[in-house]
Scaffold this active site. Structure first.
Site, PDB file in Angstrom:
ATOM      1  N   ASP A  11      -2.724  -4.874   1.882  1.00 44.82           N
ATOM      2  CA  ASP A  11      -3.357  -6.153   2.240  1.00 44.82           C
ATOM      3  C   ASP A  11      -3.348  -6.372   3.762  1.00 44.82           C
ATOM      4  OD1 ASP A  11      -4.633  -8.519   1.709  1.00 44.82           O
ATOM      5  OD2 ASP A  11      -2.811  -9.616   1.166  1.00 44.82           O
ATOM      6  N   ASN A  36      -6.234  -6.161   5.909  1.00 38.60           N
ATOM      7  CA  ASN A  36      -7.264  -5.477   6.717  1.00 38.60           C
ATOM      8  C   ASN A  36      -8.126  -6.475   7.492  1.00 38.60           C
ATOM      9  OD1 ASN A  36      -6.398  -3.170   5.477  1.00 38.60           O
ATOM     10  ND2 ASN A  36      -8.209  -2.871   4.206  1.00 38.60           N
ATOM     11  N   GLY A  37      -8.573  -7.523   6.769  1.00 38.74           N
ATOM     12  CA  GLY A  37      -9.494  -8.487   7.369  1.00 38.74           C
ATOM     13  C   GLY A  37      -8.843  -9.260   8.505  1.00 38.74           C
ATOM     14  N   ARG A  38      -7.631  -9.771   8.262  1.00 40.49           N
ATOM     15  CA  ARG A  38      -6.934 -10.552   9.297  1.00 40.49           C
ATOM     16  C   ARG A  38      -6.599  -9.688  10.504  1.00 40.49           C
ATOM     17  NH1 ARG A  38      -2.436 -12.524   5.564  1.00 40.49           N
ATOM     18  NH2 ARG A  38      -3.508 -11.079   4.175  1.00 40.49           N
ATOM     19  N   TRP A  39      -6.243  -8.442  10.254  1.00 42.59           N
ATOM     20  CA  TRP A  39      -5.920  -7.533  11.355  1.00 42.59           C
ATOM     21  C   TRP A  39      -7.158  -7.349  12.257  1.00 42.59           C
ATOM     22  CZ3 TRP A  39      -7.895  -2.636  12.598  1.00 42.59           C
ATOM     23  CH2 TRP A  39      -7.195  -1.951  13.603  1.00 42.59           C
ATOM     24  N   ARG A  80     -14.444  -7.872   9.699  1.00 39.21           N
ATOM     25  CA  ARG A  80     -13.502  -7.490   8.651  1.00 39.21           C
ATOM     26  C   ARG A  80     -13.660  -6.020   8.241  1.00 39.21           C
ATOM     27  NH1 ARG A  80     -10.972 -11.145   5.605  1.00 39.21           N
ATOM     28  NH2 ARG A  80     -11.160  -9.738   3.828  1.00 39.21           N
ATOM     29  N   HIS A 132     -11.182  -2.648   7.272  1.00 33.41           N
ATOM     30  CA  HIS A 132     -11.194  -1.767   6.092  1.00 33.41           C
ATOM     31  C   HIS A 132     -11.297  -0.300   6.523  1.00 33.41           C
ATOM     32  CE1 HIS A 132     -11.234  -5.219   3.593  1.00 33.41           C
ATOM     33  NE2 HIS A 132     -12.500  -5.551   3.812  1.00 33.41           N
ATOM     34  N   SER A 192      -9.470  -5.283  -6.384  1.00 33.85           N
ATOM     35  CA  SER A 192      -9.138  -6.031  -7.603  1.00 33.85           C
ATOM     36  C   SER A 192     -10.413  -6.525  -8.275  1.00 33.85           C
ATOM     37  CB  SER A 192      -8.243  -7.229  -7.255  1.00 33.85           C
ATOM     38  OG  SER A 192      -8.997  -8.219  -6.583  1.00 33.85           O
ATOM     39  N   LEU A 225       2.306  15.114  -6.189  1.00 39.89           N
ATOM     40  CA  LEU A 225       2.229  13.647  -6.267  1.00 39.89           C
ATOM     41  C   LEU A 225       1.051  13.209  -7.139  1.00 39.89           C
ATOM     42  CD1 LEU A 225       3.163  10.836  -4.839  1.00 39.89           C
ATOM     43  CD2 LEU A 225       1.118  11.187  -3.477  1.00 39.89           C
ATOM     44  N   ARG A 244       4.087  -4.857  -0.537  1.00 40.09           N
ATOM     45  CA  ARG A 244       2.870  -5.600  -0.173  1.00 40.09           C
ATOM     46  C   ARG A 244       2.900  -5.864   1.323  1.00 40.09           C
ATOM     47  NH1 ARG A 244      -0.740 -10.068  -3.188  1.00 40.09           N
ATOM     48  NH2 ARG A 244      -2.325 -10.221  -1.571  1.00 40.09           N
TER      49      ARG A 244
HETATM   50  C1  IPE Z   1      -5.076  -7.994  -3.404  1.00 35.58           C
HETATM   51  O1  IPE Z   1      -5.401  -8.485  -2.155  1.00 35.58           O
HETATM   52  C2  IPE Z   1      -6.015  -6.901  -3.818  1.00 35.58           C
HETATM   53  C3  IPE Z   1      -6.000  -5.683  -3.002  1.00 35.58           C
HETATM   54  C4  IPE Z   1      -5.197  -5.419  -2.007  1.00 35.58           C
HETATM   55  C5  IPE Z   1      -6.941  -4.691  -3.397  1.00 35.58           C
HETATM   56  P1  IPE Z   1      -6.278  -9.790  -1.957  1.00 35.58           P
HETATM   57  O2  IPE Z   1      -6.395 -10.005  -0.503  1.00 35.58           O
HETATM   58  O3  IPE Z   1      -7.534  -9.686  -2.735  1.00 35.58           O
HETATM   59  O4  IPE Z   1      -5.372 -10.895  -2.656  1.00 35.58           O
HETATM   60  P2  IPE Z   1      -5.326 -12.474  -2.467  1.00 35.58           P
HETATM   61  O5  IPE Z   1      -6.720 -12.976  -2.653  1.00 35.58           O
HETATM   62  O6  IPE Z   1      -4.824 -12.745  -1.091  1.00 35.58           O
HETATM   63  O7  IPE Z   1      -4.370 -12.944  -3.504  1.00 35.58           O
HETATM   64  C1  IPE Z   2      -7.034  -5.687   1.734  1.00 37.02           C
HETATM   65  O1  IPE Z   2      -7.287  -6.410   2.878  1.00 37.02           O
HETATM   66  C2  IPE Z   2      -8.226  -4.917   1.230  1.00 37.02           C
HETATM   67  C3  IPE Z   2      -8.794  -5.434  -0.008  1.00 37.02           C
HETATM   68  C4  IPE Z   2      -8.401  -6.488  -0.662  1.00 37.02           C
HETATM   69  C5  IPE Z   2      -9.916  -4.695  -0.560  1.00 37.02           C
HETATM   70  P1  IPE Z   2      -8.011  -7.816   2.835  1.00 37.02           P
HETATM   71  O2  IPE Z   2      -9.480  -7.590   2.920  1.00 37.02           O
HETATM   72  O3  IPE Z   2      -7.575  -8.625   1.684  1.00 37.02           O
HETATM   73  O4  IPE Z   2      -7.511  -8.457   4.184  1.00 37.02           O
HETATM   74  P2  IPE Z   2      -7.089  -9.980   4.404  1.00 37.02           P
HETATM   75  O5  IPE Z   2      -6.048 -10.303   3.386  1.00 37.02           O
HETATM   76  O6  IPE Z   2      -8.331 -10.814   4.223  1.00 37.02           O
HETATM   77  O7  IPE Z   2      -6.563 -10.013   5.789  1.00 37.02           O
HETATM   78 MG    MG Z   3      -6.091  -9.951   1.403  1.00 33.41          MG
END
Ligand code: IPE
Ligand code: IPE
Ligand code: MG
Length: 245
Positions: free
Chosen positions: A18, A20-23, A31, A35, A63, A129, A186
């Site tokens: 989790d 990727n987008g905020r980073w 965003r 990824h 998800s 693995l 996580r």
């Molecule tokens: C969980 O992350 C799903 C994956 C990492 C693939 P999300 O970013 O979708 O989860 P929420 O929305 O913060 O709970």
């Molecule tokens: C995880 O990073 C990747 C997926 C859920 C596919 P996010 O895209 O959820 O990144 P944030 O949580 O918005 O920073």
């Molecule tokens: Mg996320």
């Protein structure tokens, strides 16, 4: 990587990748850039987990709820998945990694499904693995599907209701045959399951780190494994090496 006693290495590590987008946004970028960078971390972590002696690594890549994201972001994620599979197929095979996917993968774009099948078929007999990609995955939906399969078996007279136990439920989930996760990691500071492996994580150890996935390195994995090695897992019992009051 410093050596951990093999007895203390988790057999199955699950990771919610989790942040990727905020980073990316923290650096003033889109965003999707997060990824792309995140996808590059996967190679290192897969290799490091295998070297540390982990037997199964399950990565939450998409998800069922992630379908709610903008279509451009969803498309970018699946095109990154195809690039990853194309790029890594030979290396994974050489490193004896066996790939498997869990989730409702029939909803994925056709090219993703084809590449997944190809890599799964090529690596099927490898004994290194086991890399499990959770794609269009939802713990609750997986349980619903399992219950539907079990109900059908009862209706057709193949199964007696009193024969339904934990094992029957486990065998009807998409994680069938896998050991339950010993350690969940996580990244990015969130402390929730987001519908990941709900049945399977009844006794899993949780490790949360503020590090965003695009910055999660081999060293961060080692740190998580080290902390796991210090945990005392009791499974509801008491430790018998100490006097019990
Ligand atoms: C969980 O992350 C799903 C994956 C990492 C693939 P999300 O970013 O979708 O989860 P929420 O929305 O913060 O709970
Ligand atoms: C995880 O990073 C990747 C997926 C859920 C596919 P996010 O895209 O959820 O990144 P944030 O949580 O918005 O920073
Ligand atoms: Mg996320």
């Amino acid at each position: 990587m410093s050596r951990l006693s093999q007895a203390k290495v988790p057999e199955h590590v699950a990771i919610i990748m989790d942040g990727n987008g905020r980073w990316a946004q923290g650096q003033g970028k889109a965003r999707v850039y997060g990824h792309q960078s995140g996808a590059q971390r996967v190679r290192d972590v897969v290799e490091a987990a295998g070297k540390a002696g982990v037997k199964v690594l399950t990565l939450y890549a998409f998800s069922e709820e992630n379908w709610r994201r903008p279509v451009d972001e969803v498309n970018a994620l699946f095109s990154l998945l195809v690039s990853y599979l194309k790029q890594e197929i030979d290396q994974l095979h050489e490193n004896k990694v066996r790939l498997r996917s869990i989730g409702f993968t029939d909803k994925l774009p056709d090219d993703c499904q084809e590449w997944l099948k190809l890599v799964e078929a090529k690596t099927r007999d490898n004994d290194g693995l086991q890399l499990v990609l959770a794609l269009s995955y939802s713990g609750r939906s997986d349980l619903v599907r399992a219950m539907q399969k079990i109900a059908a078996a009862v209706q057709e007279g193949r199964l007696q209701p009193d024969a339904i136990g934990e094992q029957v439920i486990s065998e009807n989930l998409s994680t069938q045959g896998l050991p339950e996760p010993d350690l969940l990691i996580r990244t990015s500071g969130e402390q929730r399951l987001s519908n990941f492996l709900l049945w399977e994580m009844a006794y899993t150890e949780f490790y949360f780190t503020k590090v965003h996935w695009p910055e999660f390195s081999r060293e961060h994995l080692t740190e998580a494994l080290r902390e796991y090695a210090d945990r005392d897992r009791r499974f509801g019992a008491v430790r018998m090496d100490k006097p019990v009051c």
